[in-house]
Design a protein around this motif. Sequence first.
Motif, short mmCIF file in Angstrom:
data_model
loop_
_atom_site.label_atom_id
_atom_site.label_comp_id
_atom_site.label_asym_id
_atom_site.label_seq_id
_atom_site.Cartn_x
_atom_site.Cartn_y
_atom_site.Cartn_z
N ILE A 198 0.84 -1.20 0.00
CA ILE A 198 0.00 0.00 0.00
C ILE A 198 0.87 1.25 0.00
O ILE A 198 0.60 2.22 -0.72
CB ILE A 198 -0.98 -0.03 1.19
CG1 ILE A 198 -1.97 -1.17 0.99
CG2 ILE A 198 -1.69 1.30 1.35
CD1 ILE A 198 -2.83 -1.47 2.18
N VAL A 199 1.96 1.23 0.76
CA VAL A 199 2.90 2.35 0.77
C VAL A 199 3.51 2.53 -0.61
O VAL A 199 3.64 3.65 -1.12
CB VAL A 199 4.00 2.15 1.84
CG1 VAL A 199 5.01 3.27 1.81
CG2 VAL A 199 3.38 2.02 3.22
N GLY A 200 3.86 1.42 -1.23
CA GLY A 200 4.41 1.47 -2.59
C GLY A 200 3.43 2.06 -3.58
O GLY A 200 3.82 2.83 -4.47
N ASN A 201 2.17 1.75 -3.43
CA ASN A 201 1.15 2.31 -4.32
C ASN A 201 1.05 3.82 -4.14
O ASN A 201 0.82 4.55 -5.11
CB ASN A 201 -0.20 1.65 -4.08
CG ASN A 201 -0.27 0.27 -4.68
OD1 ASN A 201 0.54 -0.09 -5.52
ND2 ASN A 201 -1.23 -0.51 -4.25
N PHE A 202 1.21 4.30 -2.92
CA PHE A 202 1.18 5.75 -2.72
C PHE A 202 2.39 6.40 -3.36
O PHE A 202 2.30 7.52 -3.88
CB PHE A 202 1.09 6.09 -1.22
CG PHE A 202 -0.31 6.12 -0.72
CD1 PHE A 202 -1.15 7.19 -1.00
CD2 PHE A 202 -0.82 5.07 0.02
CE1 PHE A 202 -2.45 7.21 -0.56
CE2 PHE A 202 -2.12 5.08 0.48
CZ PHE A 202 -2.94 6.16 0.18
N LEU A 203 3.53 5.74 -3.35
CA LEU A 203 4.71 6.28 -4.02
C LEU A 203 4.47 6.38 -5.54
O LEU A 203 4.89 7.34 -6.17
CB LEU A 203 5.94 5.41 -3.74
CG LEU A 203 6.55 5.54 -2.36
CD1 LEU A 203 7.62 4.49 -2.16
CD2 LEU A 203 7.13 6.93 -2.16
#
Length: 170
Positions: free
Chosen positions: A78-83
């Motif tokens: 999920i953090v990667g998707n925000f990046l």
Amino acid sequence: LGVMLLFSPLLLRYDLGLQLSFLATLGILLLVPYYEQIAPENGVLKKGGEVLFMTFAVELFVLPVILLVFHQFSPLIIVGNFLVLLVPFAMATAFLATLLFLVFPGPHIIFAWGAFGVLTLIVRGVEWLGTLTPLFRVDSFPFSALITWYILLAVLIFVLKRFLPFKSYE
């Protein structure tokens, strides 16, 4: 997708990227319209929540295949998707730097450094996330579990359509 499969039907069986992309798109198309029913009124919260909801919908649809193939999963995706959401900003600043260079060279460097900074943040963030140990590992994920997962998703979508119909965009 249809044209690709027309020329190479085995892509659906052997191309993992195509499978995951198809499932991710399916998750977005089938579940995200329901977000409007539960979305907060605040613009910032609504957009942030929409990204989280969309990510959750995608994960619901791709998780069984990821577990079947890789035997591991990390919710940090999920953090990667925000990046990845920063990519359009990097593209826009790089485009502005290019236009400014063509019209008025010199100050374009400010936008170029901005694009470089955003792209560096994305790359370093994804690299860092890649070094972390997955939080969930499974020794085996049977194909029957994958089938059961998608049957349960179909039931969930049927129940949502029955009891929480979304508004048409017509």
